[in-house]
Design an enzyme around this catalytic site. Structure first.
Site, PDB file in Angstrom:
ATOM      1  N   CYS A  57      70.493   8.414 -29.607  1.00 22.45           N
ATOM      2  CA  CYS A  57      69.879   9.687 -28.800  1.00 22.45           C
ATOM      3  C   CYS A  57      68.926   9.317 -27.861  1.00 22.45           C
ATOM      4  O   CYS A  57      68.764   8.546 -27.076  1.00 22.45           O
ATOM      5  CB  CYS A  57      70.090  10.843 -29.636  1.00 22.45           C
ATOM      6  SG  CYS A  57      69.657  12.467 -28.962  1.00 22.45           S
ATOM      7  N   HIS A  84      75.618  11.418 -31.070  1.00 21.43           N
ATOM      8  CA  HIS A  84      75.140  10.891 -32.435  1.00 21.43           C
ATOM      9  C   HIS A  84      76.282  10.581 -33.140  1.00 21.43           C
ATOM     10  O   HIS A  84      77.080  11.225 -33.574  1.00 21.43           O
ATOM     11  CB  HIS A  84      74.561  12.274 -33.176  1.00 21.43           C
ATOM     12  CG  HIS A  84      73.084  12.579 -32.597  1.00 21.43           C
ATOM     13  ND1 HIS A  84      72.010  12.192 -33.228  1.00 21.43           N
ATOM     14  CD2 HIS A  84      72.877  13.575 -31.663  1.00 21.43           C
ATOM     15  CE1 HIS A  84      71.096  12.517 -32.615  1.00 21.43           C
ATOM     16  NE2 HIS A  84      71.374  13.542 -31.515  1.00 21.43           N
ATOM     17  N   GLU A 112      76.247   9.562 -36.201  1.00 20.26           N
ATOM     18  CA  GLU A 112      76.008  10.035 -37.780  1.00 20.26           C
ATOM     19  C   GLU A 112      76.339  11.380 -37.665  1.00 20.26           C
ATOM     20  O   GLU A 112      76.628  11.950 -38.882  1.00 20.26           O
ATOM     21  CB  GLU A 112      74.593   9.855 -38.163  1.00 20.26           C
ATOM     22  CG  GLU A 112      73.553  10.803 -37.618  1.00 20.26           C
ATOM     23  CD  GLU A 112      73.086  10.816 -35.932  1.00 20.26           C
ATOM     24  OE1 GLU A 112      72.053  11.262 -35.556  1.00 20.26           O
ATOM     25  OE2 GLU A 112      73.667   9.697 -35.229  1.00 20.26           O
TER      26      GLU A 112
END
Length: 205
Positions: free
Chosen positions: A84, A185, A187
């Site tokens: 990011c 992202h 994650e």
């Protein structure tokens, strides 16, 4: 059985540390989170996260010695993953809310507000792999984005995987020597994100 890859997450004060640590542990990495560069040197790879304003992230990174660490790390050819705003920090500079920000200069390009009517770009999107991508070729999954700024590109690129929001095509991911970075992202991208992190770790082992 081989030892797990040791991944250091740079804590510069503005990053999704918990989510990144949890996702990396899910895919088998041993994770160290620290704001002490010396504690991160004895790892196999670094992760540079970042959320919020680019200028704030760069200020925090410089204050804890992380900018010097990242440049040294990349110069030595060691693997690094930016996420990011961490991805944005790797480029040459940025312009955010009329503020010019000097970035790390690891990747070529300038971070700017996306030329789209509706911002932020928030939600799931597909990506177009770079011509020589090792991580994204054949990938059909969607990834989770939340951002208003990025590096706008035109046409195919050897190192940049792209995505498009309201006609604005930007760098969704970079694979540049030892550096990998994602505007999205991983994650927070569910199974697709975990699969991407697994492929990244597999490149290191």
């Amino acid at each position: 059985m081989s030892d797990p890859v040791r991944v250091g997450i740079i804590d510069h004060g503005s990053g999704n540390l918990h989510s990144a640590r949890r996702a990396l542990r899910q895919v088998g990495a041993e994770v160290i989170v620290s704001n002490d560069p010396s504690a991160l040197l004895d790892t196999d790879a670094l992760v540079l996260p970042g959320v919020g304003a680019l200028a704030v992230c760069m200020t925090g990174l410089r204050a804890m010695g992380g900018a010097r660490l990242v440049r040294q790390w990349v110069d030595e050819g060691r693997p690094l993953l930016g996420i990011c705003v961490g991805h944005q920090m790797l480029f040459e500079r940025g312009r955010e809310r009329d503020v010019d920000v000097k970035c790390l200069g690891v990747l070529p390009g300038v971070v700017e507000e996306l030329p789209a009517e509706r911002l932020p770009h928030m939600g799931w999107n597909t990506v177009t792999p770079a011509t020589d991508s090792a991580l994204f070729q054949g990938v059909q999954e969607r990834f989770y984005f939340v951002h208003s700024y990025g590096v706008v590109v035109t046409g195919p690129h050897d190192h940049f995987t792209t995505a498009t929001h309201q006609g604005a095509t930007f760098v969704a991911a970079a694979e540049y020597g030892p550096v990998t970075s994602t505007q999205f992202h991983p994650e927070k991208s569910g199974i697709a994100g975990l699969a991407l992190l697994t492929r990244w770790l597999n490149q290191l082992s």
